[in-house]
Design a protein around this motif. Structure first.
Motif, mmCIF file in Angstrom:
data_model
loop_
_atom_site.group_PDB
_atom_site.id
_atom_site.type_symbol
_atom_site.label_atom_id
_atom_site.label_comp_id
_atom_site.label_asym_id
_atom_site.label_seq_id
_atom_site.Cartn_x
_atom_site.Cartn_y
_atom_site.Cartn_z
ATOM 1 N N SER A 1 -5.374 11.506 2.335
ATOM 2 C CA SER A 1 -6.529 10.930 2.772
ATOM 3 C C SER A 1 -6.664 9.613 2.130
ATOM 4 O O SER A 1 -6.709 9.477 0.889
ATOM 5 C CB SER A 1 -7.602 12.027 2.601
ATOM 6 N N ASP A 2 -7.620 8.904 2.873
ATOM 7 C CA ASP A 2 -8.144 7.631 2.539
ATOM 8 C C ASP A 2 -9.130 7.665 1.498
ATOM 9 O O ASP A 2 -9.629 6.718 0.857
ATOM 10 C CB ASP A 2 -8.325 6.844 3.619
ATOM 11 N N ILE B 1 0.900 2.684 -2.941
ATOM 12 C CA ILE B 1 0.873 1.627 -1.817
ATOM 13 C C ILE B 1 1.885 0.981 -1.435
ATOM 14 O O ILE B 1 3.067 1.191 -2.038
ATOM 15 C CB ILE B 1 -0.201 0.567 -2.325
ATOM 16 N N GLU C 1 -14.145 5.101 0.132
ATOM 17 C CA GLU C 1 -13.345 4.979 1.208
ATOM 18 C C GLU C 1 -12.115 3.812 0.480
ATOM 19 O O GLU C 1 -12.456 2.594 0.532
ATOM 20 C CB GLU C 1 -13.711 4.176 2.386
ATOM 21 N N LEU C 2 -10.633 4.441 0.153
ATOM 22 C CA LEU C 2 -10.139 3.596 -0.832
ATOM 23 C C LEU C 2 -9.443 2.133 -0.019
ATOM 24 O O LEU C 2 -9.444 1.100 -0.617
ATOM 25 C CB LEU C 2 -9.013 4.356 -1.389
ATOM 26 N N LYS C 3 -9.426 2.666 1.172
ATOM 27 C CA LYS C 3 -8.748 1.342 2.061
ATOM 28 C C LYS C 3 -9.342 0.084 2.121
ATOM 29 O O LYS C 3 -8.920 -1.018 2.070
ATOM 30 C CB LYS C 3 -8.621 1.864 3.667
ATOM 31 N N LEU D 1 -8.205 -1.942 -0.792
ATOM 32 C CA LEU D 1 -6.747 -2.422 -1.003
ATOM 33 C C LEU D 1 -6.778 -4.073 -0.845
ATOM 34 O O LEU D 1 -7.426 -4.425 -0.013
ATOM 35 C CB LEU D 1 -5.998 -1.921 0.143
ATOM 36 N N VAL E 1 -1.166 -1.536 2.027
ATOM 37 C CA VAL E 1 -1.238 -0.337 2.886
ATOM 38 C C VAL E 1 -1.127 0.781 1.832
ATOM 39 O O VAL E 1 -0.539 0.781 0.834
ATOM 40 C CB VAL E 1 -0.886 -0.266 4.130
ATOM 41 N N LEU E 2 -1.930 1.895 2.211
ATOM 42 C CA LEU E 2 -1.311 3.298 1.894
ATOM 43 C C LEU E 2 -0.298 3.450 2.102
ATOM 44 O O LEU E 2 0.212 3.604 3.445
ATOM 45 C CB LEU E 2 -2.524 4.198 2.251
#
Length: 421
Positions: free
Chosen positions: A308-309, A258, A291-293, A296, A301-302
């Motif tokens: 891929s998210d 991240i 959906e990892l986003k 967070l 942010v990634l």
């Protein structure tokens, strides 16, 4: 010969000096005509009659500069310069060939000025329609931040520009942008940048004939620091009867990189995905995508735009195993006995039958002789809010210290006798 040359030398020198003085006097008295040439810009008059009509006027080949020859008495030029010459061209007198007649005169009235004449008669102009166009200002980024850092958001204090000018030029504008250089940056880059104009082929357009609502914009490029952290999952629900959640997950990926401001990044040690897997009623492994986003922390942010998210995780569910252990009664401790009383445990030579359920790997490590239990006597006696103690027999439930993912299949009770001291 030499004697002749120096004979009456003083008289001869005096004669020369007198002759020069007489010549200067004669010149000043006669004030002869002479001429000077000046380079003078031509001022266009009434230009607004065309510009107000939406027209753009462009002078061709610098024809708005003329060389003016002034003929006048020598004395005129003692305090005369190009500033005393007025050259004008009236737009309202334009010819069909787009020519503006040039008129020259002197701002200094003097009868000794014989003539003022320009080397050309016309200013040649091109006339076309004006055009106005609004374009969004994009930001192009040059180079990359330092290793371990990532380019974050980019912002400008102006996001659009209005351009006006000759239609032939404005119509070619396909995009507008500024370019910010973040080479090796480890902190935010703040800079004022010029707005550039480009055609459809990416060629920069000369803007000298154009008017822009903004020529420069203040631009900020946010620089974030990177950090690799693990992903931690939390399951929700309870597996079906006879099955148990092992507490283990198969993760893909197990970690993620991240990026955030250093002040934010130092507070993040893991990405925690709560209620990631619903294991309610499960009789086997449960796989799901996350959906990892959405998990967070704020400001993060990634770091890898190409990753891929969507991440996958599998919660491991096993069929529970039940085993019976004969635990010595002396392994049971009686605690928190009310003051003024004593407690006896009946059947001290007996063993307690304890049925445990859980993961086979955990059950295999349990030694019956090392399995410890306890009874909180006061908690049991006063569990219903009673305030007095009555002597007699009781059958409280034993609390055992068990490994993770192991539980009592059924309650184990012991017989105790409460007596006064």
């Amino acid at each position: 010969m030499k004697k002749k040359l120096i004979h009456n030398l003083g008289l001869k020198i005096a004669s020369v000096l007198i002759a020069i003085c007489l010549w200067i006097i004669a010149v000043n008295i006669n004030d002869p005509i002479t001429q000077h040439i000046y380079s003078v810009p031509v001022k266009l008059l009434n230009l607004n009659t065309l510009t107000n009509a939406g027209k753009y006027v462009e002078v061709v080949d610098e024809t708005d500069t003329v060389r003016v020859t002034v003929r006048a008495s020598r004395s005129v030029f003692s305090d005369f310069s190009e500033k005393n010459i007025v050259a004008t061209a009236d737009v309202t007198k334009i010819t069909d060939d787009n020519l503006l007649p040039i008129e020259v005169s002197s701002s200094k009235t003097d009868s000794k000025i014989e003539s003022i004449k320009a080397d050309k008669e016309f200013v040649e102009v091109n006339i076309e329609n004006t055009m106005k166009l609004q374009k969004r200002i994009s930001v192009n980024v040059a180079n990359e931040p330092a290793d371990g850092y990532l380019l974050g958001n980019i912002s400008t204090d102006q996001n659009a520009v209005i351009i006006s000018g000759p239609e032939s030029v404005v119509s070619k504008i396909a995009s507008t942008s500024v370019e910010i250089n973040v080479d090796g940056a480890t902190s935010d880059v703040n800079i004022t940048l010029p707005v550039h104009l480009y055609d459809a082929d990416g060629n920069e357009i000369d803007d000298t004939k154009l008017t822009k609502s903004v020529n420069e914009v203040f631009t900020t490029a946010s620089i974030l620091q990177k950090k690799e952290v693990p992903i931690e999952y939390m399951a929700s629900g309870t597996p079906a009867e006879g099955y148990i959640f092992t507490g283990k997950y198969t993760k893909n990926p197990a970690t993620v990189t991240i990026a955030a401001k250093p002040s934010v990044l130092k507070t993040i040690n893991a990405i925690v995905v709560e209620d990631a897997v619903d294991i309610d009623g499960a009789q086997g492994d449960v796989e799901t995508s996350v959906e990892l986003k959405a998990y967070l922390p704020d400001g993060a942010v990634l770091a890898d735009a190409y990753v891929s998210d969507i991440v996958s995780v599998t919660a491991q569910i096993e069929k529970e195993e039940v085993r019976i252990f004969d635990v010595p009664v002396e392994n049971i401790t009686l605690t928190n006995i009310p003051e003024g009383y004593r407690v006896k445990l009946r059947g001290t030579e007996e063993k307690l039958t304890v049925r445990l359920a859980g993961l086979s790997s955990q059950l295999a490590g349990i030694n019956a002789n090392a399995l410890l239990g306890s009874v909180d006597v006061s908690e049991y006696l006063f569990r219903n809010g009673e305030e007095t103690v009555t002597t007699g027999s009781y059958y409280p439930t034993v609390a055992f210290t068990l490994p993770e993912y192991v539980y009592l299949k059924e309650d184990v009770k012991v017989h105790i006798i409460l007596e006064e001291n």
